[in-house]
Design a protein around this motif. Structure first.
Motif, mmCIF file in Angstrom:
data_model
loop_
_atom_site.group_PDB
_atom_site.id
_atom_site.type_symbol
_atom_site.label_atom_id
_atom_site.label_comp_id
_atom_site.label_asym_id
_atom_site.label_seq_id
_atom_site.Cartn_x
_atom_site.Cartn_y
_atom_site.Cartn_z
ATOM 1 N N ARG A 1 -2.057 -9.997 7.115
ATOM 2 C CA ARG A 1 -2.104 -10.093 5.660
ATOM 3 C C ARG A 1 -1.919 -8.706 5.049
ATOM 4 O O ARG A 1 -2.318 -7.688 5.636
ATOM 5 N N ALA A 2 -1.338 -8.677 3.858
ATOM 6 C CA ALA A 2 -1.162 -7.393 3.179
ATOM 7 C C ALA A 2 -2.504 -6.705 2.960
ATOM 8 O O ALA A 2 -2.618 -5.476 3.054
ATOM 9 N N THR A 3 -3.547 -7.495 2.706
ATOM 10 C CA THR A 3 -4.872 -6.919 2.458
ATOM 11 C C THR A 3 -5.508 -6.352 3.727
ATOM 12 O O THR A 3 -6.509 -5.638 3.652
ATOM 13 N N ASP A 4 -4.940 -6.679 4.895
ATOM 14 C CA ASP A 4 -5.478 -6.157 6.156
ATOM 15 C C ASP A 4 -5.023 -4.733 6.443
ATOM 16 O O ASP A 4 -5.568 -4.074 7.337
ATOM 17 N N VAL A 5 -4.020 -4.252 5.714
ATOM 18 C CA VAL A 5 -3.454 -2.921 5.988
ATOM 19 C C VAL A 5 -4.147 -1.906 5.096
ATOM 20 O O VAL A 5 -3.975 -1.920 3.858
ATOM 21 N N PRO A 6 -4.936 -0.996 5.661
ATOM 22 C CA PRO A 6 -5.672 -0.030 4.839
ATOM 23 C C PRO A 6 -4.754 1.082 4.334
ATOM 24 O O PRO A 6 -3.650 1.292 4.855
ATOM 25 N N VAL A 7 -5.205 1.800 3.341
ATOM 26 C CA VAL A 7 -4.463 2.968 2.855
ATOM 27 C C VAL A 7 -4.337 3.976 4.010
ATOM 28 O O VAL A 7 -5.323 4.311 4.673
ATOM 29 N N GLY A 8 -3.133 4.436 4.234
ATOM 30 C CA GLY A 8 -2.889 5.331 5.363
ATOM 31 C C GLY A 8 -2.788 4.606 6.688
ATOM 32 O O GLY A 8 -2.638 5.233 7.735
ATOM 33 N N GLY A 9 -2.838 3.267 6.656
ATOM 34 C CA GLY A 9 -2.738 2.490 7.891
ATOM 35 C C GLY A 9 -1.334 2.533 8.468
ATOM 36 O O GLY A 9 -0.335 2.550 7.732
ATOM 37 N N PHE A 10 -1.266 2.584 9.781
ATOM 38 C CA PHE A 10 0.016 2.698 10.481
ATOM 39 C C PHE A 10 -0.072 1.917 11.788
ATOM 40 O O PHE A 10 -1.086 1.977 12.489
ATOM 41 N N GLY A 11 0.957 1.162 12.104
ATOM 42 C CA GLY A 11 0.959 0.439 13.369
ATOM 43 C C GLY A 11 2.325 -0.136 13.676
ATOM 44 O O GLY A 11 3.206 -0.211 12.805
ATOM 45 N N THR A 12 2.496 -0.536 14.934
ATOM 46 C CA THR A 12 3.739 -1.171 15.368
ATOM 47 C C THR A 12 3.569 -2.681 15.315
ATOM 48 O O THR A 12 2.570 -3.218 15.791
ATOM 49 N N VAL A 13 4.536 -3.356 14.732
ATOM 50 C CA VAL A 13 4.493 -4.811 14.613
ATOM 51 C C VAL A 13 5.823 -5.384 15.093
ATOM 52 O O VAL A 13 6.818 -4.667 15.244
ATOM 53 N N TRP A 14 5.819 -6.712 15.313
ATOM 54 C CA TRP A 14 7.004 -7.397 15.827
ATOM 55 C C TRP A 14 7.245 -8.687 15.038
ATOM 56 O O TRP A 14 6.333 -9.197 14.368
ATOM 57 N N PRO A 15 8.442 -9.235 15.170
ATOM 58 C CA PRO A 15 8.686 -10.544 14.567
ATOM 59 C C PRO A 15 7.961 -11.629 15.358
ATOM 60 O O PRO A 15 7.911 -11.569 16.596
ATOM 61 N N PRO B 1 14.995 6.868 -2.362
ATOM 62 C CA PRO B 1 15.906 5.779 -2.016
ATOM 63 C C PRO B 1 15.276 4.576 -1.300
ATOM 64 O O PRO B 1 16.002 3.700 -0.814
ATOM 65 N N THR B 2 13.949 4.505 -1.202
ATOM 66 C CA THR B 2 13.333 3.270 -0.721
ATOM 67 C C THR B 2 13.791 2.116 -1.613
ATOM 68 O O THR B 2 13.853 2.256 -2.838
ATOM 69 N N VAL B 3 14.128 0.993 -0.998
ATOM 70 C CA VAL B 3 14.463 -0.202 -1.779
ATOM 71 C C VAL B 3 13.140 -0.807 -2.241
ATOM 72 O O VAL B 3 12.401 -1.400 -1.445
ATOM 73 N N LEU B 4 12.830 -0.638 -3.509
ATOM 74 C CA LEU B 4 11.504 -1.000 -4.017
ATOM 75 C C LEU B 4 11.246 -2.503 -3.971
ATOM 76 O O LEU B 4 10.089 -2.930 -3.861
ATOM 77 N N ASP B 5 12.293 -3.297 -4.049
ATOM 78 C CA ASP B 5 12.115 -4.748 -3.958
ATOM 79 C C ASP B 5 11.656 -5.175 -2.566
ATOM 80 O O ASP B 5 11.221 -6.316 -2.384
ATOM 81 N N TRP B 6 11.765 -4.294 -1.583
ATOM 82 C CA TRP B 6 11.375 -4.593 -0.200
ATOM 83 C C TRP B 6 9.998 -4.019 0.128
ATOM 84 O O TRP B 6 9.586 -4.006 1.291
ATOM 85 N N VAL B 7 9.294 -3.538 -0.881
ATOM 86 C CA VAL B 7 7.961 -2.944 -0.699
ATOM 87 C C VAL B 7 6.926 -3.937 -1.223
ATOM 88 O O VAL B 7 7.118 -4.577 -2.259
ATOM 89 N N VAL B 8 5.816 -4.044 -0.513
ATOM 90 C CA VAL B 8 4.729 -4.930 -0.931
ATOM 91 C C VAL B 8 3.606 -4.082 -1.545
ATOM 92 O O VAL B 8 3.146 -3.115 -0.926
ATOM 93 N N GLY B 9 3.192 -4.453 -2.743
ATOM 94 C CA GLY B 9 2.093 -3.738 -3.391
ATOM 95 C C GLY B 9 2.373 -2.282 -3.633
ATOM 96 O O GLY B 9 1.433 -1.456 -3.651
ATOM 97 N N ASP B 10 3.621 -1.913 -3.828
ATOM 98 C CA ASP B 10 4.062 -0.546 -4.144
ATOM 99 C C ASP B 10 3.915 0.445 -2.995
ATOM 100 O O ASP B 10 4.467 1.546 -3.062
ATOM 101 N N ARG B 11 3.162 0.092 -1.955
ATOM 102 C CA ARG B 11 2.897 1.083 -0.902
ATOM 103 C C ARG B 11 3.143 0.594 0.528
ATOM 104 O O ARG B 11 3.222 1.419 1.446
ATOM 105 N N ILE B 12 3.218 -0.692 0.748
ATOM 106 C CA ILE B 12 3.389 -1.183 2.125
ATOM 107 C C ILE B 12 4.882 -1.262 2.437
ATOM 108 O O ILE B 12 5.629 -2.028 1.812
ATOM 109 N N VAL B 13 5.293 -0.452 3.397
ATOM 110 C CA VAL B 13 6.698 -0.383 3.799
ATOM 111 C C VAL B 13 6.799 -0.616 5.301
ATOM 112 O O VAL B 13 5.839 -0.421 6.051
#
Length: 274
Positions: A147-161, A185-197
């Motif tokens: 979930r988007a709410t599970d990712v903390p500020v400064g959170g970083f990790g490897t994920v898969w499909p 040049p980040t595509v802003l429409d592809w960002v969740v909550g302004d910060r999750i990329v």
């Protein structure tokens, strides 16, 4: 019933060594074609194709000696001498054998050209195929949706499909930016909550995994050759040998708040060949 003459091309073709080597050639060719579509590294594709062609050359070499010998005409004789009958028989058999050998060598040449063509095709700008598609969930190494709410500020990790965990070419680094919101040049429409990329984990320099994140600068770091990318600005390279940004994965959320891809990568992942 006509038998196979000992030592002839047919006899040698039936021996265990040519049969075994031929099977190896077939297996390597199948591996080569599969590797092209699965996005294997160029070195692996080259080894598979080279091994297949060498194996075919061994089989042809087993036939070359006896066939060449059969193509030698006997000495000229006066009409009516016994050897003329032998020469006549050889004249009938020889063109068949010659066409067979030349056809085989021609097929080998066509196969080699096709292999080189496939190798070139695999290096096109389209790059390797990944498992990311519209609606595919992001999951952890354990297969858990995020979930988007599970990712903390400064959170970083490897994920898969989802469904392709540990598929290296599809690995993605997920980040919630620590110091600022994403900006072009980040595509802003592809960002969740302004910060999750999310960006491809495959470095665009040499294909190594991008494995580190520096929170105070929102930088992604590849340890192989020290390539550094700005995660807040489209993962453009800021230091080191990389010349292309890391491809950005389009992100969204489903009705339950889980992170999903809204499409596949828009640009090739990893180093672009050719």
């Amino acid at each position: 019933m006509t038998g196979v003459r000992p030592g002839s091309a047919g006899d040698r073709l039936r021996r265990p060594v040519p049969v075994g080597v031929g099977a190896v050639a077939a297996a390597l060719l199948v591996a080569f074609v599969a590797g092209v579509f699965l996005g294997w590294p160029t070195a692996a594709l080259g080894l598979a194709l080279t091994g297949a062609l060498l194996a075919v050359a061994v089989v042809v070499g087993q036939l070359r000696g006896p066939v060449a010998q059969e193509l030698v005409w006997p000495d000229e004789r006066h009409p009516g001498d016994a050897p003329v009958a032998t020469a006549a028989a050889a004249a009938v058999a020889t063109p068949v054998r010659r066409r067979w050998v030349l056809g085989g060598l021609g097929g080998l040449g066509i196969g080699a050209l096709a292999g080189v063509g496939l190798l070139a095709w695999s290096g096109r700008d389209g790059g390797p195929v990944t498992a990311w598609r519209r609606g595919v969930h992001l999951v952890t190494a354990e297969g858990q949706r995020i979930r988007a709410t599970d990712v903390p500020v400064g959170g970083f990790g490897t994920v898969w499909p989802e469904g392709s965990v540990r598929a290296d070419l599809s690995a993605v680094v997920l980040v919630r930016l620590a110091t600022q919101e994403a900006e072009p040049p980040t595509v802003l429409d592809w960002v969740v909550g302004d910060r999750i990329v999310a960006y491809s984990k495959i470095c665009t320099h040499a294909g190594c995994p991008v494995g580190l994140y520096q929170e105070d600068t929102d930088s992604l770091f590849c340890p192989c050759h020290q390539a550094t990318f700005d995660a807040a600005r489209g993962a453009v390279p800021t230091f080191g040998p990389a010349s292309r940004p890391l491809p950005q994965l389009p992100l969204g959320v489903d009705d339950d708040g889980f992170l999903v891809a809204t499409d596949g990568f828009a640009t090739p992942i990893g180093p672009v060949r050719g």
